[in-house]
Enzyme design. Structure first.
Site, mmCIF file in Angstrom:
data_model
loop_
_atom_site.group_PDB
_atom_site.id
_atom_site.type_symbol
_atom_site.label_atom_id
_atom_site.label_comp_id
_atom_site.label_asym_id
_atom_site.label_seq_id
_atom_site.Cartn_x
_atom_site.Cartn_y
_atom_site.Cartn_z
ATOM 1 N N ARG A 141 -20.159 2.370 14.286
ATOM 2 C CA ARG A 141 -19.494 1.238 14.774
ATOM 3 C C ARG A 141 -21.080 0.469 15.624
ATOM 4 N NH1 ARG A 141 -15.108 -1.331 13.436
ATOM 5 N NH2 ARG A 141 -12.686 0.352 13.899
ATOM 6 N N TYR A 163 -15.996 0.084 7.549
ATOM 7 C CA TYR A 163 -15.737 1.225 8.454
ATOM 8 C C TYR A 163 -15.083 1.908 8.004
ATOM 9 C CZ TYR A 163 -14.932 3.722 12.544
ATOM 10 O OH TYR A 163 -13.937 4.154 13.167
ATOM 11 N N HIS A 164 -14.132 1.476 7.413
ATOM 12 C CA HIS A 164 -12.896 1.957 7.358
ATOM 13 C C HIS A 164 -12.670 2.313 5.715
ATOM 14 C CE1 HIS A 164 -11.155 0.797 11.252
ATOM 15 N NE2 HIS A 164 -11.038 -0.527 10.632
ATOM 16 N N GLU A 187 -18.570 -6.729 12.410
ATOM 17 C CA GLU A 187 -18.007 -6.223 13.727
ATOM 18 C C GLU A 187 -18.859 -5.093 13.919
ATOM 19 O OE1 GLU A 187 -12.891 -5.595 14.059
ATOM 20 O OE2 GLU A 187 -13.627 -4.029 12.643
ATOM 21 N N GLU A 226 -5.768 4.730 12.434
ATOM 22 C CA GLU A 226 -5.713 3.186 13.774
ATOM 23 C C GLU A 226 -4.087 2.914 13.307
ATOM 24 O OE1 GLU A 226 -8.796 1.392 13.769
ATOM 25 O OE2 GLU A 226 -10.268 2.692 14.218
ATOM 26 N N GLU A 239 -5.194 -5.922 7.326
ATOM 27 C CA GLU A 239 -6.544 -4.863 7.582
ATOM 28 C C GLU A 239 -5.676 -3.859 7.452
ATOM 29 O OE1 GLU A 239 -8.843 -5.412 11.302
ATOM 30 O OE2 GLU A 239 -10.337 -4.650 10.211
ATOM 31 N N HIS A 278 -14.546 -7.535 6.810
ATOM 32 C CA HIS A 278 -15.629 -7.248 7.584
ATOM 33 C C HIS A 278 -16.213 -6.080 7.147
ATOM 34 C CE1 HIS A 278 -12.333 -7.000 11.506
ATOM 35 N NE2 HIS A 278 -12.877 -8.211 11.188
HETATM 36 MN MN MN Z 1 -12.237 -4.831 10.805
#
Ligand code: MN
Length: 300
Positions: A212, A182-183, A241, A153, A147, A206
Site C-alpha cells: 500500500r 493490490y488485490h 490508492e 475484505e 471493486e 486502482h
Molecule cells: Mn482499491
C-alpha cells in the site's frame, strides 16, 4: 488517454472544509484529473462546498465506499438488504450533488472479513439491490463500480471473473468492474489475463502496491498489469490508492489493517506515483505497438 486519479487519503484523513480544500487543491496542482473521495456517509460531508472546490480546481470527483454489516445487501436478512439499498441511494444522491459520475468500491457486500462464504440467495439479493441502485444512478449519469477485493475484505467478488459474472447477473450498462492491482496481486492467478478477460466490462482501475506504499517498492507485477490494460485498449480512469497510518482514520484503518507508516510525505508519494503510472502506460502502449512493427516482410 486515461484520466489519472488520486485517492484523497494521500492528503487527509477526514473531510471537513479545510481538508477538502487542501486535498482538492494539491491533487489538481500535481496534475491529476480526478480526486477519489472516501464517502461512507455522504450526509456527513459538505457536498456543496466539495462540488465548488472540485469545479474551481478544474478536476473531477469520484466517490468510493464499502457497505457495512448492517447494510450488507449480500445478506439474507431483508432488513440489512433494505438498509444497504438505502445507503446506496444516499451515496448516489451524494455523488450527484458533488457532480461525480462514478461511485466505486465494495457496493455489493459488507467491507469486512467474513467467516462464511456467500450464499446463492445472498448473491441474488445483492444483484437485485445493485440493479435497483443502478437505475437511480443512471438517471444522474452515474456509473457504479464493483471493486474486486481480496478475501479478507469481502467474501464475494475476489476475482475479476467473479465480478464479470456479477455484472452480467445485474445486467445494467452502468454497472462495471473495478479492479485494483493490490488485490489482484493476492487473488489472481494471472493479472494480465484477468484484465484481458475483463475487457469491456472494466470501468475503473486502482493502482496500489502490495504494501500500500510507494509504487515499485513492493511485489506487484506492474509490467503485466499495464500490459493487460494496453492490450484491451483501456481508456478509463486509473487512480492511485495508498494508505499510511499518518493519514487514515477509523474504521478504514482497522478494516484495511493500516498499522504502520509506509510514507510521511504524501506529496512526494503522489508525484512519484504519477510519473510511475505515466511511464508504465507509455511502455505498455509501445509494447503493444511493437507487435505491429515486428514483421520480417511487408504485410507479413
Ligand atoms: Mn482499491
Amino acid at each position: 488517454m486515461n484520466k489519472l486519479g488520486l485517492h484523497a487519503n494521500v492528503w487527509v484523513k477526514d473531510w471537513g472544509r479545510e481538508e477538502c480544500a487542501l486535498a482538492v487543491g494539491k491533487t489538481a496542482e500535481l496534475g491529476f484529473d480526478i480526486i477519489e473521495i472516501s464517502a461512507p456517509d455522504p450526509k456527513a460531508m459538505d457536498l456543496d462546498f466539495t462540488r465548488r472546490q472540485v469545479e474551481a480546481a478544474g478536476i473531477e470527483a469520484v466517490m468510493s465506499l464499502g457497505l457495512d454489516a448492517a447494510s450488507d445487501i449480500s445478506s439474507t436478512d431483508p432488513d440489512r438488504v433494505k438498509a444497504g439499498e438505502k445507503r446506496l441511494g444516499e451515496v448516489v444522491a451524494g455523488a450527484r450533488d458533488v457532480g461525480a459520475t462514478y461511485v466505486g468500491g465494495i457496493l455489493y457486500s459488507a467491507f469486512q472479513k467474513y467467516a462464511e462464504p456467500p450464499t446463492e440467495a445472498g448473491i441474488r439479493n445483492a444483484a437485485d439491490a445493485v440493479r435497483r441502485a443502478a437505475e437511480k444512478a443512471a438517471a444522474s449519469g452515474i456509473t457504479l463500480g464493483m471493486e474486486v477485493v481480496n478475501r479478507y475484505e469481502s467474501n464475494m467478488l475476489n476475482t475479476a471473473a467473479q465480478a464479470v459474472e456479477f455484472c452480467k447477473l445485474v445486467g445494467a450498462p452502468n454497472v462495471r468492474v473495478h479492479l485494483d492491482s493490490y488485490h489482484m496481486n493476492i487473488e489472481e492467478a494471472n493479472v494480465e489475463q484477468a484484465i484481458v478477460d475483463t475487457g469491456g466490462h472494466l470501468g475503473y482501475f486502482h493502482i496500489g502496491e502490495s504494501n500500500r506504499g510507494y509504487l515499485g517498492a513492493g511485489s506487484v507485477d506492474f509490467q503485466r498489469i499495464f500490459a493487460g490494460l494496453a492490450r484491451i485498449g483501456y481508456e478509463g480512469p486509473i487512480t492511485f490508492e495508498s494508505f499510511s497510518s499518518v493519514v487514515v482514520s477509523q474504521p478504514l484503518c482497522g478494516i484495511l489493517g493500516i498499522w504502520r507508516n509506509l510514507w510521511e510525505d504524501g506529496e512526494d508519494l503522489a508525484r512519484h506515483a504519477k510519473s510511475f503510472i505515466e511511464a508504465q502506460l507509455k511502455g505498455a502502449r509501445e509494447g503493444v505497438a511493437d507487435l505491429g512493427r515486428s514483421r520480417l516482410l511487408p504485410g507479413g
